[in-house]
Write an enzyme that holds these catalytic residues in place. Structure first.
Site, PDB file in Angstrom:
ATOM      1  N   SER A  17       0.654  -1.217   0.031  1.00  0.00           N
ATOM      2  CA  SER A  17       0.005   0.113  -0.009  1.00  0.00           C
ATOM      3  C   SER A  17       1.053   1.329   0.080  1.00  0.00           C
ATOM      4  O   SER A  17       2.019   1.138   0.589  1.00  0.00           O
ATOM      5  CB  SER A  17      -0.740   0.103   1.253  1.00  0.00           C
ATOM      6  N   TYR A  37      -0.636  -0.239  10.196  1.00  0.00           N
ATOM      7  CA  TYR A  37      -1.045  -0.753   8.923  1.00  0.00           C
ATOM      8  C   TYR A  37       0.146  -0.307   8.163  1.00  0.00           C
ATOM      9  O   TYR A  37       0.558  -0.943   7.275  1.00  0.00           O
ATOM     10  CB  TYR A  37      -2.342  -0.354   8.466  1.00  0.00           C
TER      11      TYR A  37
HETATM   12  N1  NAP Z   1      -8.783  -1.217  -1.061  1.00  0.00           N
HETATM   13  C1  NAP Z   1      -7.788  -0.283  -0.778  1.00  0.00           C
HETATM   14  O1  NAP Z   1      -8.305   0.910  -0.968  1.00  0.00           O
HETATM   15  C2  NAP Z   1      -6.358  -0.636  -0.747  1.00  0.00           C
HETATM   16  C3  NAP Z   1      -5.489   0.195  -0.904  1.00  0.00           C
HETATM   17  C4  NAP Z   1      -4.138  -0.114  -0.672  1.00  0.00           C
HETATM   18  C5  NAP Z   1      -3.762  -1.471  -0.355  1.00  0.00           C
HETATM   19  N2  NAP Z   1      -4.885  -2.337  -0.212  1.00  0.00           N
HETATM   20  C6  NAP Z   1      -4.429  -3.828   0.065  1.00  0.00           C
HETATM   21  O2  NAP Z   1      -5.129  -4.743  -0.973  1.00  0.00           O
HETATM   22  C7  NAP Z   1      -5.345  -5.950  -0.370  1.00  0.00           C
HETATM   23  C8  NAP Z   1      -6.706  -6.305  -0.549  1.00  0.00           C
HETATM   24  O3  NAP Z   1      -7.597  -5.458   0.131  1.00  0.00           O
HETATM   25  P1  NAP Z   1      -9.139  -5.097   0.093  1.00  0.00           P
HETATM   26  O4  NAP Z   1      -9.249  -3.712  -0.114  1.00  0.00           O
HETATM   27  O5  NAP Z   1      -9.584  -6.249  -1.075  1.00  0.00           O
HETATM   28  O6  NAP Z   1      -9.636  -5.643   1.493  1.00  0.00           O
HETATM   29  P2  NAP Z   1     -11.057  -6.416   1.836  1.00  0.00           P
HETATM   30  O7  NAP Z   1     -12.192  -5.717   0.796  1.00  0.00           O
HETATM   31  O8  NAP Z   1     -11.016  -6.027   3.334  1.00  0.00           O
HETATM   32  O9  NAP Z   1     -10.596  -7.805   1.479  1.00  0.00           O
HETATM   33  C9  NAP Z   1      -9.608  -8.548   2.369  1.00  0.00           C
HETATM   34  C10 NAP Z   1      -9.508 -10.057   1.983  1.00  0.00           C
HETATM   35  O10 NAP Z   1      -8.731 -10.701   3.127  1.00  0.00           O
HETATM   36  C11 NAP Z   1      -9.210 -11.645   3.623  1.00  0.00           C
HETATM   37  N3  NAP Z   1      -9.041 -11.910   4.789  1.00  0.00           N
HETATM   38  C12 NAP Z   1      -9.007 -11.301   5.960  1.00  0.00           C
HETATM   39  N4  NAP Z   1      -8.620 -11.709   7.055  1.00  0.00           N
HETATM   40  C13 NAP Z   1      -8.433 -13.120   6.642  1.00  0.00           C
HETATM   41  C14 NAP Z   1      -7.868 -14.257   7.347  1.00  0.00           C
HETATM   42  N5  NAP Z   1      -7.770 -14.110   8.610  1.00  0.00           N
HETATM   43  N6  NAP Z   1      -7.632 -15.214   6.620  1.00  0.00           N
HETATM   44  C15 NAP Z   1      -7.706 -15.315   5.277  1.00  0.00           C
HETATM   45  N7  NAP Z   1      -8.210 -14.374   4.693  1.00  0.00           N
HETATM   46  C16 NAP Z   1      -8.475 -13.193   5.353  1.00  0.00           C
HETATM   47  C17 NAP Z   1     -10.822 -11.342   3.390  1.00  0.00           C
HETATM   48  O11 NAP Z   1     -11.814 -12.624   3.305  1.00  0.00           O
HETATM   49  P3  NAP Z   1     -12.535 -13.185   4.677  1.00  0.00           P
HETATM   50  O12 NAP Z   1     -12.946 -12.184   5.277  1.00  0.00           O
HETATM   51  O13 NAP Z   1     -13.678 -14.102   3.914  1.00  0.00           O
HETATM   52  O14 NAP Z   1     -11.470 -14.176   5.276  1.00  0.00           O
HETATM   53  C18 NAP Z   1     -11.016 -10.857   2.070  1.00  0.00           C
HETATM   54  O15 NAP Z   1     -11.127 -11.653   0.953  1.00  0.00           O
HETATM   55  C19 NAP Z   1      -4.793  -5.849   1.062  1.00  0.00           C
HETATM   56  O16 NAP Z   1      -3.756  -6.580   1.194  1.00  0.00           O
HETATM   57  C20 NAP Z   1      -4.856  -4.163   1.384  1.00  0.00           C
HETATM   58  O17 NAP Z   1      -3.966  -3.852   2.327  1.00  0.00           O
HETATM   59  C21 NAP Z   1      -6.044  -2.094  -0.346  1.00  0.00           C
END
Ligand code: NAP
Length: 271
Positions: free
Chosen positions: A143, A156
């Site tokens: 990120s 984070y």
């Molecule tokens: N969205 C943004 O703006 C943004 C920006 C920069 C970086 N990122 C990065 O992109 C990546 C994806 O983020 P996102 O926005 O898609 O987040 P999200 O919508 O909150 O999804 C998170 C994913 O991680 C899984 N997860 C969470 N806890 C888990 C556990 N204990 N075991 C297995 N799976 C787990 C969740 O599945 P379950 O709940 O089904 O387990 C879900 O599929 C992350 O690394 C985040 O830091 C996101």
């Protein structure tokens, strides 16, 4: 250029947010995808969409934060795919917005475990096999918050900075082995994922990217063996370079752009 077709990819966090986009994009390139997450329904939805589009995908339900269970998760992934894992996509992540004094010990542990320790441990378990076969790729989703610490999101930022520097180190270590190590660095992502879910406007000037942009960056990182791809429409590298020259100026710039306001709106105080 590395081929993605006829390879096996493990995508963590494929049940919602950005993960399903990564899974579908790899599958559309002919990759067999195995999604891992806790929520079975979300995983099944991702697998269903890929299968309907003519791709190959499987789901392995599991809590990645249970580090002792990771060898069993990797075994289940290989047994579902029917062949060894070629690509590990460390995408699952979690974040909280709190005053630092409001974080619980459990929240700190969950951020550092899922975002940092899990990618490191999955890689520790998988890398010997990739090296023995002389091929494969590990892509982690970090990120921009790992490039510049941001208000109320320090744990984070720490976890993502860890992912960035670990990738940097490991990439140098495995150079010339046929195994690649990359990091994708998104800013604010619209339409799906943790920022979208918060229903808060992004800071002015920073702009947003789509979850598809992140998925495309993952594929590009593998195909072209890129060390680091920033996913953001703004002039990020010059701004980050400026921050290295003057952290105090970077703090003023970030505040002026409205990052602090956005993060304050995302902050949740304890009940
Ligand atoms: N969205 C943004 O703006 C943004 C920006 C920069 C970086 N990122 C990065 O992109 C990546 C994806 O983020 P996102 O926005 O898609 O987040 P999200 O919508 O909150 O999804 C998170 C994913 O991680 C899984 N997860 C969470 N806890 C888990 C556990 N204990 N075991 C297995 N799976 C787990 C969740 O599945 P379950 O709940 O089904 O387990 C879900 O599929 C992350 O690394 C985040 O830091 C996101």
């Amino acid at each position: 250029m590395k081929t993605v077709a006829d390879r096996v990819a493990l995508v963590t966090g494929a049940s919602r947010g950005i993960g399903p986009f990564i899974a579908k994009t790899l599958a559309a390139q002919g990759c067999t995808v195995v999604g891992v997450a806790r929520n079975r329904e979300g995983l099944d939805e991702t697998v269903g969409e890929i299968t309907q589009a003519g791709g190959k995908a499987f789901a392995v339900q599991g809590d990645l934060a249970d580090l002792a269970n990771l060898p069993a998760v990797l075994e289940a992934v290989e047994s579902a795919a029917g062949s060894p894992i070629d690509f590990l996509i460390n995408n699952a992540g979690v974040e909280f917005y709190r005053r630092y004094t409001d974080y619980t010990a459990q929240e700190l542990a969950s951020v550092l475990t899922l975002n940092l320790h899990v990618p490191l441990e999955l890689t520790r378990l998988l890398l010997p096999k990739l090296l023995a076969r002389g091929r494969g790729h590990i892509v982690s989703v970090a990120s921009l918050a790992g490039k510049k610490g941001v208000l109320y999101n320090g744990p984070y930022s720490a976890s993502k900075a860890g992912v960035l520097l670990w990738t940097d180190a490991l990439r140098q270590e495995v150079a010339g082995t046929g195994v690649g190590v990359s990091v994708v660095v998104p800013g604010y992502i619209r339409d799906a994922g943790m920022f979208h879910g918060d229903d808060v406007s992004p800071p002015k000037f920073l702009g947003t990217s789509s979850p598809q942009d992140v998925a495309d960056a993952v594929v590009q990182a593998i195909k072209h063996d890129r060390q680091e791809i920033i996913v953001n429409p703004g002039p990020m590298r010059p701004m980050l370079a400026l921050g290295q020259l003057s952290p105090a100026l970077a703090n003023r710039l970030v505040d002026w752009m409205g990052v602090n306001r956005t993060n304050a709106a995302r902050r949740r105080d304890p009940k």
